[in-house]
Design an enzyme around this catalytic site. Structure first.
Site, mmCIF file in Angstrom:
data_model
loop_
_atom_site.group_PDB
_atom_site.id
_atom_site.type_symbol
_atom_site.label_atom_id
_atom_site.label_comp_id
_atom_site.label_asym_id
_atom_site.label_seq_id
_atom_site.Cartn_x
_atom_site.Cartn_y
_atom_site.Cartn_z
ATOM 1 N N CYS A 378 0.843 -1.198 0.000
ATOM 2 C CA CYS A 378 0.000 0.000 0.000
ATOM 3 C C CYS A 378 0.885 1.256 0.000
ATOM 4 C CB CYS A 378 -0.985 -0.020 1.157
ATOM 5 S SG CYS A 378 -2.432 0.968 0.775
ATOM 6 N N HIS A 513 -3.786 -4.843 0.397
ATOM 7 C CA HIS A 513 -3.206 -5.422 1.621
ATOM 8 C C HIS A 513 -3.317 -6.945 1.607
ATOM 9 C CE1 HIS A 513 -2.527 -1.739 3.973
ATOM 10 N NE2 HIS A 513 -3.549 -1.256 3.277
ATOM 11 N N GLU A 515 -1.837 -9.027 3.358
ATOM 12 C CA GLU A 515 -1.696 -9.634 4.690
ATOM 13 C C GLU A 515 -3.044 -10.037 5.295
ATOM 14 O OE1 GLU A 515 -1.171 -6.475 3.918
ATOM 15 O OE2 GLU A 515 -1.498 -5.087 5.586
HETATM 16 N N1 GLN Z 1 -1.651 6.779 3.049
HETATM 17 C C1 GLN Z 1 -1.795 6.061 1.828
HETATM 18 C C2 GLN Z 1 -3.163 6.270 1.201
HETATM 19 O O1 GLN Z 1 -4.078 6.707 1.838
HETATM 20 C C3 GLN Z 1 -1.530 4.579 2.019
HETATM 21 C C4 GLN Z 1 -2.525 3.923 2.912
HETATM 22 C C5 GLN Z 1 -2.092 2.567 3.390
HETATM 23 O O2 GLN Z 1 -0.925 2.236 3.345
HETATM 24 N N2 GLN Z 1 -3.041 1.788 3.867
HETATM 25 O O3 GLN Z 1 -3.344 5.978 0.049
#
Ligand code: GLN
Length: 539
Positions: A378, A513, A515
């Site tokens: 992410c 994600h 995970e």
């Molecule tokens: N801050 C980044 C976004 O909002 C990544 C978010 C995250 O890693 N879950 O896109």
């Protein structure tokens, strides 16, 4: 008809109610019963989405996009079920529902009160969450004695009465501290906790006693006498070196049999093979490798709960012990990347806000230049794009608008900021801060011959999201012909989902994600592949 297992906790928080609930539920699932799990959280936030991971640990995301308590991660990993929007209910949600009904005039004429209106709403959502399962496990968050938990405890007391005999059971997880100097296990806190429960009308049927060792019968008799619980219903929840031993620990004590007898249901045969196999795989792991996680919330490991579990699973799948070394990204500077030298692989996990960003960018560069396996998740993927843009394609000011609102090279930005991308605007809800993200499971198409395709071995995947910012499509052309390739594109809106670096042993960033969907038995294709590459990266 659904039977309910209500799980409360006493004495202190963090005793592992979630894991206890998940372990028991798993024993029922392995007997072929349909089970459901639900967490009731006493705080006023509508969901944990806006809470700092420092305070409450990771925010777990479900397929249907609910931002939930991390215990739901345990439920999914232990039981292999999918949780959903109904699986996590907060006091905030309950009050919001009741107030909305009041405004609509649903309670015209009445004074809206905790009993019956709030408790009725809690009961309604418990029954909804059970979703007609055979056995519904309902975990009440917080510790008995907290003011906030009271309406929830009152609701389960009422539900137990309304359901009638043998339809529900109260399990209380409590702590038995040991005084090392005298080598004595103390039962008094447990006695008090049960007394507190009984004072609000709940007599626990079964006690799970968390402590350093197993309880002998003498101690069980004593606890039973003072808590009014049957001697046969006092069980140990002994500390263990792996949480994945707990289902088998519970089974050895026949806790599931006790519950089945209480419910007066026909026992079905249990298949413990998956847990036994996992246990021997965990024990059989050899040699250690070192992974570094460049994070921000490193002081509270619960902030990266699912991520840690996924790395552990991948280690098990690869027969290796994986040590995760946490490094605060703020300590990584141009002159100080030494700490990365001895690492087999580098992970840059998800995160929010600008703090520590430059350190993460340096780590991504270090991994790219030195051929160290890199897994960006992410935010970690966005970091890869920024790093590459700055150092390889002459966009020296590249940044995300999250960290630099007016950056001249917004390679990462909100979709609404792209302004008329190919004449189209993709809408995003920008009114409220909570619940405004791209959330939940979405489909992504993979390019053939990519690393991602090799890992998943399929063309289409579905993974869970939780973020606001995206790779800015206005910049995609600038990366054409470079070493950085986009190999996963979302089915909806064609957003960039995966980046890779060509001619690198293993370098992948994903906007989702992975995970959240890793399982202890199978791991996850990307984590398994990353750990395998890290093992091969001899240092
Ligand atoms: N801050 C980044 C976004 O909002 C990544 C978010 C995250 O890693 N879950 O896109």
């Amino acid at each position: 008809m659904t039977r309910y297992v209500f799980i409360t906790g006493g004495v202190v928080s963090s005793l592992g109610k979630g894991i206890a609930a998940a372990s028991l539920a798993s024993l029922f699932k392995l007997r072929g019963y349909k089970v459901s799990l639900q967490k009731l959280d006493p705080y006023i936030n509508l969901d944990p989405g806006t809470m700092s991971p420092f305070q409450h640990g990771e925010v777990f995301v479900t397929d249907d996009g609910a931002e939930t308590d991390l215990d739901l991660g345990h439920y999914e990993r232990f039981v292999g079920i999918k949780t959903n929007q109904d699986s996590n209910v907060t006091a905030g949600r309950i009050y919001s529902n009741v107030i909305n009904k009041e405004r609509k005039g649903d309670y015209l004429g009445s004074t809206v009160q905790v009993i019956p209106h709030i408790t009725d709403e809690i009961k309604r959502l418990i029954i909804k969450g059970a979703n007609k399962s055979d056995i519904a496990f309902v975990e009440v968050g917080g510790t008995v004695g907290d003011i906030e938990s009271l309406p929830f405890l009152e609701a389960i007391r009422q539900l137990n009465l309304e359901l009638g005999e043998s339809k529900s059971i109260f399990i209380h997880l409590t702590l038995l501290p040991k005084i090392d100097v005298t080598n004595e296990i103390k039962t008094k806190p447990t006695q008090h906790s049960v007394k507190e429960l009984r004072s609000i009308g709940i007599q626990p049927d079964l006690l799970l006693c968390r402590g350093k060792s197993d309880l002998n019968q003498e101690l069980k008799n004593k606890i039973a006498l003072f808590t009014n619980v049957s001697k046969n219903a006092v069980f140990s929840a002994k500390d263990t070196d792996s949480i994945y031993n707990i289902p088998l620990n519970f089974r050895e004590q026949r806790i599931d049999d006790y519950i089945i007898n209480n419910f007066k249901i026909k026992p079905k045969k249990i298949n413990l093979k998956p847990w036994k196999e996992l246990q021997s795989k965990i024990k059989g792991r050899k040699k250690q490798i070192d992974i570094v996680m460049i994070g921000k919330y490193i002081d509270l490991v619960d902030s990266y709960k699912s991520l840690n579990e996924a790395v552990f699973h991948a280690g098990v799948c690869n027969d290796k012990i994986v040590k995760v070394n946490y490094i605060d990204s703020e300590t990584i500077t141009k002159g100080n990347t030494k700490c990365l030298n001895k690492m087999n692989g580098i992970i840059v996990p998800g995160g929010f806000g600008h703090r520590g960003i430059e350190g993460k960018i340096l780590a991504a560069e270090f991994a790219r230049v030195n051929n160290i396996p890199y897994f960006g998740i992410c935010l970690g993927m966005q970091i890869s794009v920024i790093e590459f843009a700055r150092n390889c394609i002459n966009l020296s000011k590249a940044n995300s608008t999250e960290f630099h609102k007016n950056t001249p090279n917004p390679v990462i930005a909100l979709v609404t900021e792209w302004k008329n991308y190919k004449g189209k605007k993709i809408k995003a809800d920008q009114v409220n801060y909570g619940g405004t993200m791209r959330l939940g499971a979405q489909t992504c198409n993979l390019s053939q011959n990519s690393l991602a395709f090799k890992m998943y071995n399929k063309k289409t995947i579905t993974e869970r999201h939780r973020h606001r910012y995206e790779v800015n499509k206005n910049y995609i052309n600038k990366f054409k012909g470079s070493e950085l390739i986009f190999t996963g594109i979302s089915k909806k809106d064609n957003l960039m989902e995966i980046v890779e670096i060509k001619n690198h042993p293993w370098y992948l960033g994903c906007q989702f994600h992975p995970e959240f969907t890793s399982s202890p038995v199978k791991g996850h294709p990307l984590f398994n592949g990353f750990i395998k590459a890290s093992i091969n990266n001899k240092i």
